[in-house]
Write a protein that holds these residues in place. Sequence first.
Motif, short mmCIF file in Angstrom:
data_model
loop_
_atom_site.label_atom_id
_atom_site.label_comp_id
_atom_site.label_asym_id
_atom_site.label_seq_id
_atom_site.Cartn_x
_atom_site.Cartn_y
_atom_site.Cartn_z
N PHE A 105 0.89 -46.77 -24.44
CA PHE A 105 1.96 -46.50 -23.49
C PHE A 105 2.11 -47.65 -22.49
O PHE A 105 3.09 -47.69 -21.75
CB PHE A 105 1.69 -45.18 -22.77
N ALA A 106 1.17 -48.58 -22.50
CA ALA A 106 1.16 -49.63 -21.48
C ALA A 106 2.50 -50.35 -21.31
O ALA A 106 2.94 -50.55 -20.18
CB ALA A 106 0.04 -50.63 -21.77
N PRO A 107 3.20 -50.73 -22.42
CA PRO A 107 4.45 -51.46 -22.22
C PRO A 107 5.51 -50.69 -21.42
O PRO A 107 6.41 -51.28 -20.86
CB PRO A 107 4.94 -51.71 -23.65
N ARG A 108 5.41 -49.36 -21.40
CA ARG A 108 6.42 -48.57 -20.68
C ARG A 108 5.85 -47.94 -19.42
O ARG A 108 6.54 -47.21 -18.72
CB ARG A 108 6.95 -47.45 -21.58
N CYS A 109 4.59 -48.17 -19.17
CA CYS A 109 3.89 -47.44 -18.10
C CYS A 109 4.12 -48.12 -16.75
O CYS A 109 3.90 -49.32 -16.62
CB CYS A 109 2.40 -47.38 -18.41
N PRO A 110 4.53 -47.38 -15.75
CA PRO A 110 4.74 -47.98 -14.43
C PRO A 110 3.42 -48.37 -13.75
O PRO A 110 3.42 -49.20 -12.85
CB PRO A 110 5.46 -46.88 -13.64
N ASP A 111 2.31 -47.76 -14.19
CA ASP A 111 1.04 -48.01 -13.52
C ASP A 111 0.12 -48.94 -14.30
O ASP A 111 -1.05 -49.07 -13.97
CB ASP A 111 0.29 -46.68 -13.31
N ALA A 112 0.64 -49.57 -15.37
CA ALA A 112 -0.25 -50.30 -16.26
C ALA A 112 -0.86 -51.52 -15.57
O ALA A 112 -0.18 -52.24 -14.85
CB ALA A 112 0.50 -50.73 -17.51
N SER A 113 -2.12 -51.73 -15.81
CA SER A 113 -2.80 -52.91 -15.29
C SER A 113 -3.06 -53.84 -16.47
O SER A 113 -2.73 -53.52 -17.61
CB SER A 113 -4.12 -52.51 -14.65
N SER A 114 -3.67 -55.00 -16.20
CA SER A 114 -3.92 -55.95 -17.29
C SER A 114 -4.91 -55.34 -18.29
O SER A 114 -4.84 -55.59 -19.48
CB SER A 114 -4.46 -57.26 -16.73
N ARG A 115 -5.80 -54.53 -17.81
CA ARG A 115 -6.76 -53.90 -18.70
C ARG A 115 -6.05 -52.98 -19.70
O ARG A 115 -6.39 -52.90 -20.87
CB ARG A 115 -7.76 -53.10 -17.88
N CYS A 116 -5.05 -52.25 -19.19
CA CYS A 116 -4.29 -51.34 -20.05
C CYS A 116 -3.63 -52.08 -21.20
O CYS A 116 -3.50 -51.56 -22.29
CB CYS A 116 -3.23 -50.60 -19.25
N HIS A 117 -3.18 -53.32 -20.92
CA HIS A 117 -2.49 -54.07 -21.96
C HIS A 117 -3.46 -54.63 -22.98
O HIS A 117 -3.08 -54.95 -24.09
CB HIS A 117 -1.67 -55.21 -21.33
N ALA A 118 -4.73 -54.77 -22.58
CA ALA A 118 -5.68 -55.45 -23.46
C ALA A 118 -6.58 -54.48 -24.21
O ALA A 118 -6.94 -54.72 -25.36
CB ALA A 118 -6.53 -56.41 -22.63
N GLU A 119 -6.92 -53.39 -23.59
CA GLU A 119 -8.00 -52.57 -24.13
C GLU A 119 -7.52 -51.13 -24.36
O GLU A 119 -6.90 -50.55 -23.47
CB GLU A 119 -9.16 -52.58 -23.11
N GLN A 120 -7.85 -50.61 -25.52
CA GLN A 120 -7.43 -49.23 -25.80
C GLN A 120 -8.29 -48.26 -25.01
O GLN A 120 -9.51 -48.35 -25.05
CB GLN A 120 -7.59 -48.94 -27.28
N PRO A 121 -7.67 -47.35 -24.31
CA PRO A 121 -8.46 -46.38 -23.55
C PRO A 121 -9.12 -45.36 -24.49
O PRO A 121 -8.61 -45.10 -25.57
CB PRO A 121 -7.43 -45.70 -22.65
N THR A 122 -10.25 -44.84 -24.06
CA THR A 122 -10.88 -43.78 -24.83
C THR A 122 -10.43 -42.44 -24.28
O THR A 122 -9.79 -42.37 -23.24
CB THR A 122 -12.41 -43.87 -24.72
N LEU A 123 -10.81 -41.42 -24.99
CA LEU A 123 -10.41 -40.09 -24.57
C LEU A 123 -11.40 -39.59 -23.51
O LEU A 123 -12.58 -39.45 -23.78
CB LEU A 123 -10.41 -39.17 -25.80
N HIS A 124 -10.89 -39.37 -22.33
CA HIS A 124 -11.77 -38.89 -21.26
C HIS A 124 -11.68 -37.38 -21.18
O HIS A 124 -10.60 -36.82 -21.21
CB HIS A 124 -11.35 -39.48 -19.92
#
Lengths: 666, 335
Positions: free
Chosen positions: A618-637
């Motif tokens: 969702f990073a490309p459309r996310c208003p809160d995305a940081s550089s980490r969001c663009h680089a690394e896939q988040p895990t399920l928390h």
Amino acid sequence: MPRLNDVTDTFLWGGATDRDADPIRRALRHNRMALFGAALLTSAVAAAALAQWIAPYDPGATLQVTVEDVYAPPSAAHWLGTDDAGRDVLTNLIYGARVSLTVGFFASFISVFIGGAIGTVAGFFGGRAERVLMRFTDVVLVIPDLPLAIVLVALTRPGLINVIVVIGIVGWTGTARLVRSQTLSVKQRKFVLRARAVGASNLRILVRHIFPLVLPLIAVNTVLVMSLAILNESTLSFLGLSDPSRTSWGQMLNSAFTRGAMSAGAWWALVPPGAGIVWVVLGCSLLGYGLERVLNPRVASHHLSSAHPTSPKSAKTKRGHPHQTSPGTEFSEAPVVLDVRGASVDFTASGCPPLHAVEDVSFRLHCGEMLGVVGESGCGKTTLMLSLLRLLPTGGRIVSGEVRLSGRNLVAMGEKEMADLRWKEMAVVFQSAMSALNPIRTVGDQIAEAILRHEPRAKKIDGRVRELLDMVGIGPGRQHQYPHQYSGGMRQRAMIAMALACRPTVLFADEPTTALDVMVQAQILDVLDRLRRDLGLAVLLVTHDLGVVAEICDSVLVMYGGVVAEYADVDALFNRPRHPYTRELLRAFPDLSRPKAELVAIPGSPPSPNALPPGCRFAPRCPDASSRCHAEQPTLHILDGRHQVRCHLVESNSGVGSAHEPFRRT
Amino acid sequence: MSPSVVLRIRDLRKHYPARRSLWSGQQHGQVRAVDGVSLDLLYAELLALVGESGCGKSTLLLTLMGLERPTAGRVVFEEQDIVGLSETRMNAIRRRIQMVFQDPYESLNPTMTVGDIVAEPLAVHGLAPDKRARGAQACRALEDVGLMPAGAFLHRRPHELSGGQRQRVAVAVALVLGPDVLLADEPVSMLDVSVRAGILNLLDSLRRTRGISVLFVTHDLSTAAHIADRVAVMYLGRIVEVGFTPEVLRAPVHPYTRALISVVPVPNPRQRRQPALLPGEPPDPIDVPVGCRFHPRCPVALDRCRRVDPPLVKVGGRHHLAACLRAEAPLGKYP
């Protein structure tokens, strides 16, 4: 490569995604049948065009005919032997192609021109013109064309032009009917209505809007008409009704038959012209049918095929992260019916890398629970549902993970076992109830059939059918009515009754109310709600309507780009959304109770499975995305209860601003 | 006529012949798709027309566009009754009244480029001297609907665009002629929720910046609630209630409007309510009930409702009208 969504759309619903784009070129590229036909035809055309240079002899040359030259068998001098007059068969064969192809080309041109004009006028203008023209076409159609052609040619002087004209004017009826129906269907499309709304004239609508869509069909039709014309020409010349000064294949057969080739055992005088006819007609037919397969969606198969059974070996457990939810609130007591752990679905097609349509989805569905699966189109909702049922289109299957239905792993199950389970334990209701019911059988009959299919020895069928219909609020008087006597909402309820026929434990509903009005939707939702309360039915509801989810679901799975963005109880999801995608979806959704709130669109569109972003989807459309969001896939928390979020911002606990506060619109 | 009324519809009817006998070809009954609609569209307002499918919303729009010839009634646009105008004179009107269709996948010709599609109305009406001028105007229209840079879209074909982009193209086609009235037939119902808001906000800004009056047909009351100035509720070919949006939503008068409001799902699980399900099936426009057309499904029908067809009368606030006999009597408490 088309987006996966398009692939499944086309597979499942014959969606017109990009079928209209430059069809002939695509048809040729992807269709071996058409290519082979085109090759046959091209070689024949080349031979005819280059006859002067490639034919070993001059067809007009008078040879010194000796007795040995009559029906001489194939030899080095005459590769295909000679005929009754001592002429070279190969030379005749090559020159004969000229006549066949000339007649075929010009006659089919005449046929298609007449048929196309009549079909267009009839289809476009309708009314009296259509009635007169189509009745005339019907009359011509029932006159057998070959005898008519024979009479017409016999009445005029047999010559090349006469043959062309006669074959041309007897062969247009099929084209007329085809063009009329295509014109009619294009005319009803909305873009024609739009052009009329703009004020475009009839001529403009015909030329700019209708012809471009009728033309590909005419092209296919021309090829098929041509093959018929070639056959007709051969028949006429075989019967002696051809220009005697030109060698044609029919004529070659005629003279071989009448002048004793059979008794002389001279097969070489008979087989080559026959083979020539087959060659060209086969070429036309293959090309035509090959093109038609691509251009006419009804010919190509789009129906559901069940996915390949997966061997237990390939079904590795866990590709993703462990699923350790302590199931939250009220359903923790109820038994788990469907337990999906780390399910991933790939689509494979030859020559393409596999598309990861769904990755690492885990959820638990309890008895009597209703789970809403939401997300934009193309996010894998329907793919997930179909994969659980193992009803994906060819090429799609679960490649890892487990799907346990009351303890049994469906992924490892054989196709036969799965087919048994499918209606008995897991039933489906699709969006289009209209097309799922057989129009010529009563609804009661069709439900009875569904019961008998799985319980051949079932008793008191009639009573059970009545009971099922009653469950969905359809009175006993309507059991013996036909689907067309039902309203849209009743048909959908009848489909639910049919799905319940074998008392399933899980009901899968794919957008069951999307095509229906709110009033009818409320009835259907009411029925579903009662069923899961009364029967303890577990329901998986795929929908794009957040209002519906809030209204009746217990838990929600928000899907984005093939993964679970957020999974939570309904109250937590709507009041404490933790994933920015959930929050943005809610902000875009109109709410009758808060009409003053501004609706905010989510920019861009969901990623396609063949171009997934490297980091968070969702990073490309996310208003809160940081550089980490663009680089690394988040895990399920995993948060409290069964609240799961796939987002980096949950860690810092600062990102999704409204976390832990009741969600408020801006 | 008050100057702010752009389109005045009076008692408009569109009836189609229904079943024909197989033998005699004789006509039995009529489909009364639009059956006496009276409605005013005001200058630069966004009027939502809400109703179930089959209630005649779409037929009404086609009739207003002159694409269907009305059976009776008047449509007054700029002091002129446009019902029954000749095709040539209607074409002049069509420049001023434009339409956006529901299905962006179907309403754009798949064989044409976006540039050609948007420029077509200009060519039809001879509004630009040459192809280049048309292209420039098409570019401007594309930018107006938020497709930027427009040059990147001119040579694409509809299948290369997303649903939201296609619907923006459809709006651009309607805008390129500079209309005063925009008729939008369910313009967002085929789109994903995430892009709906964009189209809705676009329509909203058009009427603000250009003074275009928008008649917005929808089956979704919550969408109407967000963007419409006024809401008109249609039932079985007729307007049964019309008024300013907050007023209609807060104090609905017609029992049908009340039922409609109660069944709209609200995206908040803490506000689950018991929807007021109407008895019976959606009605059939061939078989319009005598008296009030809603009485067979009405939970509060009076005996009089079976005989008297209620007119649209003023109820409550300034411009709040409803067609219900109950509304004329002192407003009782509805169940």
